[in-house]
Design a protein around this motif. Structure first.
Motif, PDB file in Angstrom:
ATOM      1  N   SER A 292      32.497  94.103  68.006  1.00 44.19           N
ATOM      2  CA  SER A 292      31.648  92.965  67.594  1.00 44.19           C
ATOM      3  C   SER A 292      31.640  92.823  66.074  1.00 44.19           C
ATOM      4  N   GLU A 293      31.505  93.942  65.410  1.00 47.76           N
ATOM      5  CA  GLU A 293      31.476  93.929  63.936  1.00 47.76           C
ATOM      6  C   GLU A 293      32.782  93.366  63.377  1.00 47.76           C
ATOM      7  N   ILE A 294      33.890  93.779  64.001  1.00 47.71           N
ATOM      8  CA  ILE A 294      35.198  93.284  63.544  1.00 47.71           C
ATOM      9  C   ILE A 294      35.304  91.779  63.778  1.00 47.71           C
ATOM     10  N   ARG A 295      34.810  91.323  64.951  1.00 51.50           N
ATOM     11  CA  ARG A 295      34.848  89.876  65.257  1.00 51.50           C
ATOM     12  C   ARG A 295      34.073  89.076  64.206  1.00 51.50           C
ATOM     13  N   GLN A 296      32.886  89.605  63.858  1.00 48.97           N
ATOM     14  CA  GLN A 296      32.056  88.897  62.864  1.00 48.97           C
ATOM     15  C   GLN A 296      32.726  88.908  61.487  1.00 48.97           C
ATOM     16  N   SER A 297      33.411  90.002  61.189  1.00 51.96           N
ATOM     17  CA  SER A 297      34.034  90.127  59.859  1.00 51.96           C
ATOM     18  C   SER A 297      35.286  89.290  59.738  1.00 51.96           C
ATOM     19  N   LEU A 298      35.934  89.064  60.858  1.00 51.83           N
ATOM     20  CA  LEU A 298      37.211  88.341  60.825  1.00 51.83           C
ATOM     21  C   LEU A 298      37.179  87.139  61.751  1.00 51.83           C
ATOM     22  N   PRO A 299      36.321  86.139  61.455  1.00 50.34           N
ATOM     23  CA  PRO A 299      36.244  84.975  62.345  1.00 50.34           C
ATOM     24  C   PRO A 299      37.582  84.233  62.346  1.00 50.34           C
ATOM     25  N   GLY A 300      37.998  83.835  63.527  1.00 51.36           N
ATOM     26  CA  GLY A 300      39.230  83.048  63.640  1.00 51.36           C
ATOM     27  C   GLY A 300      40.495  83.870  63.698  1.00 51.36           C
ATOM     28  N   ILE A 301      40.350  85.198  63.562  1.00 47.30           N
ATOM     29  CA  ILE A 301      41.555  86.052  63.602  1.00 47.30           C
ATOM     30  C   ILE A 301      41.875  86.418  65.056  1.00 47.30           C
ATOM     31  N   ASP A 302      43.166  86.360  65.385  1.00 50.33           N
ATOM     32  CA  ASP A 302      43.607  86.719  66.736  1.00 50.33           C
ATOM     33  C   ASP A 302      43.455  88.235  66.932  1.00 50.33           C
ATOM     34  N   LEU A 303      42.602  88.617  67.869  1.00 51.22           N
ATOM     35  CA  LEU A 303      42.352  90.047  68.089  1.00 51.22           C
ATOM     36  C   LEU A 303      43.115  90.583  69.301  1.00 51.22           C
ATOM     37  N   SER A 304      44.185  89.856  69.665  1.00 57.85           N
ATOM     38  CA  SER A 304      44.945  90.302  70.846  1.00 57.85           C
ATOM     39  C   SER A 304      45.630  91.640  70.601  1.00 57.85           C
ATOM     40  N   ARG A 305      45.788  92.024  69.330  1.00 58.11           N
ATOM     41  CA  ARG A 305      46.442  93.314  69.041  1.00 58.11           C
ATOM     42  C   ARG A 305      45.402  94.410  68.791  1.00 58.11           C
TER      43      ARG A 305
END
Lengths: 325, 261
Positions: A292-305
């Motif tokens: 969750s923290e990573i999602r908030q820090s990197l909005p719009g970034i593809d987290l498929s990896r």
């Protein structure tokens, strides 16, 4: 327990250097800061640590190439400072990289010359050269100049050279560095074969999974000190109960790393770069909160990896050396 | 004893194979005698110097030998350092002193080619003026020159083990010692301080011993004295190399600079 093959007590080594161009100031760099350990007969003893931790310095001292500043080191019961000639007959070493061979000579000529330096008689030298070149898979190309060998072939020739005197102790400093996966695997198989001959091996490497496969015990060296020494299985206990969240992106993850370090559920954060890509590895006891923290820090970034996995020996190592890799 | 002989033989073989593969060494061995002999011939041709033939022959031949020796003592160390082979040598049960002595012997043997070329070239250049008056003494003097120069080179090689800047030092000492060693010009024309330095060099006594064999007059006691000084200087430098070797090896292990940083 039998007598240790290598016994190191409170070993220090410092290098004197100078800084500045016109006004040169002396500066002392401490490569080893009082380390102590034993290596038992027949074991593969591994040493890992960041670049500059002191691994090569230690191997050079044990191989009688370098003197310690203080402390004692014994190999096969002989002191490395005063009895180096007694030690040299029974040890050999590889210092990594492609150097240490005569490139304009053939593989066989290289081996034959070192056989003479180790004072083997002619018949023994010729037989052993052929046997060793066969062992390392180079007999078919033994009469070719070394300059035409691939990196992996040179490294195998190094192994053959290191076995020329049938050593009782072998020091291998990053023997698989820079090799392709196939060549590295072949070299690991060779190391296991050497061990089966009863030779004690002192090994350094940056590849943790390799050390896990090969070593009986592993010391972690950091800033010239051994911070822990145990079996690979026991070292992994340092990351028991944690999970690893790993993400690779094109760009920088420095800010994310700083934010994560401030969170209470984060244990260790490490960053590594490869070309334009950066990878963040987070050891955490709450993987969902970390994501969750990573999602908030990197909005719009593809987290498929983004990967969540159980920790391995490398993660234990990263935790032990404080996030450096 | 047999193991020691094997080390010497194989080191000479390995060294010759490595050395002959290097274009620079081929130039030094083959072309330098031509250049120095021709230059010396031009310098002396119209000068009123009695023994200029000796300077032409020896200038060409001895400069080749001397250059091969400095290559042996200094350049080879740099190359071994570059190849990373100094560490395995040091860590073997064979003394570095023996290995270096064998390498220098290899270069001394190879450098005889320079002398051969200089003699043949001088025969063509000088025609009937060329004559070695005392052939046997010339061979003996050449042997003394090689021995004393090798001993000197051995000393240098051990000293330069301590430094990573051997290439610079090699270039620095090669040419000046050619001049003050009396190989192409008489030492007597040098200033006093240079003659004093020259007296410490085996090449100075060795080249004079060789030059005197060109003089048609019977060999004098002076020749024997100079030959004795050549031998003595070689023995002294060999003794110094042997005496200081253990201490030097200790120092090398302290510095840990046998490979490139």
């Amino acid at each position: 327990m039998s007598e240790p093959v290598v016994a190191v007590r409170d070993l220090f080594r410092e290098y004197k250097t100078t800084v500045g161009l016109l006004r040169r100031k002396p500066r002392i760099v401490n490569a080893l800061n009082g380390i102590s350990f034993d290596v038992q007969p027949g074991e593969i003893f591994g040493m890992v640590g960041p670049n500059g931790a002191g691994k090569t310095t230690l191997i050079k001292i044990l191989a009688t190439l370098l003197l310690p500043t203080s402390g004692t080191a014994q190999v096969l019961g002989y002191d490395v400072v005063h009895h180096e000639r007694r030690i040299r007959q029974h040890i050999n070493f590889i210092l990594g990289g492609e150097r240490g061979l005569y490139w304009r000579l053939s593989g066989y000529d290289n081996l034959r010359y070192f056989a003479d330096l180790y004072r083997l008689d002619r018949a023994t030298a010729e037989t052993r050269c052929k046997d060793l070149l066969t062992l390392v898979g180079l007999w078919d190309r033994h009469d070719e100049r070394v300059e035409g060998y691939s990196k992996g072939m040179k490294q195998r020739l190094h192994i053959a050279k290191a076995l020329i005197n049938e050593p009782r102790v072998l020091f291998l400093d990053e023997p698989t560095i820079g090799l392709d996966p196939l060549a590295a695997r072949m070299l690991r198989e060779l190391i296991s074969e050497i061990r089966s001959r009863g030779i004690t091996i002192f090994l350094t490497s940056h590849y943790m999974w390799e050390m896990e496969i090969l070593c009986d015990r592993l010391a972690v060296l950091c800033d010239g000190k051994i911070i822990t020494l145990d079996s690979p299985a026991n070292l992994k206990n340092h990351v028991n109960g944690l999970e690893v969240v790993e993400l690779q992106v094109l760009g920088t993850l420095d800010e994310v790393a700083d934010r994560l370090r401030a969170r209470p559920y984060i244990d260790t954060v490490s960053l590594s770069s490869s070309g334009h890509a950066q990878t963040i590895r987070v050891q955490t006891d709450d993987a969902q909160a970390t994501i969750s923290e990573i999602r908030q820090s990197l909005p719009g970034i593809d987290l498929s990896r983004l990967v969540v996995r159980p920790p391995n020996l490398e993660d234990a190592y990263i935790k032990l050396v404080g996030g450096e890799s | 004893m047999r193991a020691t002989t094997n080390v010497i033989r194989s080191t000479i073989q390995v060294h010759m194979k490595n050395t002959l593969a290097r274009p620079m060494f081929q130039i030094v061995l083959v072309f330098q005698p031509f250049v120095i002999a021709t230059t010396t011939y031009m310098v002396y041709r119209d000068a009123n110097v009695d023994d200029f033939v000796a300077f032409v022959v020896l200038g060409g031949g001895l400069s080749g030998i001397w250059s091969a020796m400095t290559f042996s003592s200094l350049g080879d160390i740099n190359r071994e350092r570059w190849f990373g082979t100094l560490n395995p040598m040091l860590a073997s049960p064979t003394s570095l002193l023996l290995v270096f002595a064998a390498k220098i012997t290899a270069n001394a043997l190879l450098s005889l080619l320079s002398m051969g070329i200089a003699i043949v070239y001088s025969l063509i250049l000088l025609g009937s003026n060329f004559a070695i008056a005392h052939g046997l003494a010339f061979v003996g003097a050449l042997g003394l020159f090689l021995f004393s120069t090798s001993a000197f080179a051995l000393c240098l090689s051990l000293v330069f083990l301590l430094s990573r800047t051997t290439q610079v030092m090699q270039n620095f000492i090669e040419a000046p010692l050619l001049v003050i060693g009396g190989m192409a010009f008489p030492v007597s024309i040098l200033p006093g301080w240079a003659q004093a330095i020259s007296a410490l060099l085996p090449i100075r006594w060795g080249s004079e011993t060789l030059r005197l064999t060109f003089d048609p007059a019977p060999l004098s006691t002076h020749w024997w004295t100079v030959a004795g000084l050549t031998l003595l200087s070689g023995v002294v430098y060999l003794g110094l190399a042997t005496f200081f070797f253990r201490r030097l090896e200790h120092r090398v292990r302290y510095l840990g600079n046998l490979e490139l940083a």
